[in-house]
Design a protein around this motif. Structure first.
Motif, short mmCIF file in Angstrom:
data_model
loop_
_atom_site.label_atom_id
_atom_site.label_comp_id
_atom_site.label_asym_id
_atom_site.label_seq_id
_atom_site.Cartn_x
_atom_site.Cartn_y
_atom_site.Cartn_z
N CYS A 278 -11.06 3.28 -1.92
CA CYS A 278 -12.18 3.73 -1.06
C CYS A 278 -12.95 4.87 -1.74
O CYS A 278 -14.19 4.89 -1.70
CB CYS A 278 -11.67 4.22 0.29
N VAL B 210 -11.33 -2.14 2.97
CA VAL B 210 -10.01 -2.26 2.35
C VAL B 210 -8.97 -2.51 3.44
O VAL B 210 -8.93 -1.79 4.44
CB VAL B 210 -9.65 -0.97 1.57
N SER C 138 0.81 -1.23 0.00
CA SER C 138 0.00 0.00 0.00
C SER C 138 0.83 1.27 0.00
O SER C 138 0.30 2.35 -0.18
CB SER C 138 -0.96 -0.01 1.19
N ALA D 248 -10.90 1.93 5.54
CA ALA D 248 -9.60 1.26 5.40
C ALA D 248 -8.96 0.94 6.75
O ALA D 248 -9.10 1.69 7.71
CB ALA D 248 -8.65 2.15 4.59
N PRO E 170 -4.82 2.30 -1.52
CA PRO E 170 -6.03 1.93 -0.76
C PRO E 170 -7.06 3.05 -0.68
O PRO E 170 -8.27 2.79 -0.79
CB PRO E 170 -5.49 1.56 0.62
#
Ligand SMILES: C[S@@+](CC[C@H](N)C(=O)[O-])C[C@H]1O[C@@H](n2cnc3c(N)ncnc32)[C@H](O)[C@@H]1O
Length: 278
Positions: free
Chosen positions: A124, A143, A114, A197, A120
């Protein structure tokens, strides 16, 4: 006193082996300059007088703090918002509509390298845009972002970005919609996006079984640093971590040809996504 940045061939080779064993990253033959430039700042931080001594400390399993800082320094964290666009268009136009039906809305996505969070959080934001365009949609995306670099994970959790980072790949419209002013002239991802997330440390060389199963995995622009053998192991583990018919995105210049036959390649024009064979 000038810092001693000499490293003999044997030490360089030991360091190369250490890096490949610890995180899969394969250094080419002529990367001594790269090692020197990335590790030199750590000599002052850990008060070590020579690069040779820093490398020796790194090789010792008891130097956990130095090892972690060295791995942070040797990883390449280059990333941007909505990188290559097509994965996010495919989420919106194909994968979300499909999974919303089959998964009764609950979709689990793993961003497996990431970096500082752009990938990420772009996922989203794409989910938020999809829901806004389809009132009443049951889509509920969560996520998980993972990385080997603790510094990058701290960045992901903080979700704060400076003007330079914000300028890379993010439209003004998205910046205004999904970010708010923070301290120090930075901007922070809004809470409604942040809460979709979660982040945790994960080395892609380790076992993923504790993470559970995912509908979609993003593993973009990291396999290029690994050997064919390590790539094959990772792709096989991803197949086990995907739900039936789950999807995998690799980087735009990465391919699994000749390495794995666990997936069907779907050409989507633009872009490619891999689907786990049923
Ligand atoms: C070039 S960035 C890619 C970021 C993002 N996926 C993208 O495509 O924009 C590569 C990331 O992989 C991480 N990485 C390198 N080796 C890793 C490993 N063995 N396990 C997990 N992450 C790793 C690095 O720390 C870095 O953040």
């Amino acid at each position: 006193m000038a810092a001693n940045k000499r490293l003999d061939e044997a030490e360089y080779n030991q360091f190369r082996d250490f890096l490949e064993q610890q995180c899969g990253i394969v250094l080419g033959d002529n990367k001594l300059y790269l090692v020197k430039s990335r590790l030199a700042p750590l000599m002052a931080r850990f008060d070590v007088p020579s690069l040779s001594e820093l490398v020796q400390k790194t090789l010792s399993p008891s130097s956990r703090q130095i090892r972690s800082a060295v791995i942070d320094a040797m990883t390449t964290n280059e990333t941007l918002w909505f990188r290559d666009n097509y994965p996010y268009d495919l989420l919106k136009n194909k994968l979300f509509p499909e999974l919303e039906e089959t998964k009764r809305g609950n979709v689990k996505i793993w961003s497996a390298a990431s970096s500082s969070g752009q990938e990420p959080y772009s996922i989203c934001m794409t989910a938020a845009e999809y829901k806004a365009s389809k009132p009443g949609s049951p889509l509920n995306v969560s996520v998980l972002g993972t990385d080997i670099s603790n510094a990058m994970l701290d960045h992901c959790k903080g979700a704060e970005y400076d003007g330079l980072a914000l300028a890379r790949g993010l439209s003004t419209e998205r910046r205004d919609k999904f970010f708010e002013d923070s301290e120090n002239g930075m901007m922070r991802v809004k809470r409604e996006i942040r809460t979709m997330a979660n982040f945790r440390h994960m080395n892609l060389l380790d076992s993923y079984t504790l993470l559970g199963k995912f509908d979609i995995i993003f593993c973009r622009n990291v396999l290029i640093y690994f050997s064919q053998e390590v790539k094959a192991q990772i792709l096989s583990q991803f197949a086990q971590s995907l739900n039936p018919n789950g999807y995998l995105f690799l980087g735009a210049s990465e391919s699994m040809s000749g390495i794995s036959d666990d997936y069907n390649m779907l050409r989507c024009n633009p872009g490619i996504v891999y689907q786990k064979k049923s």
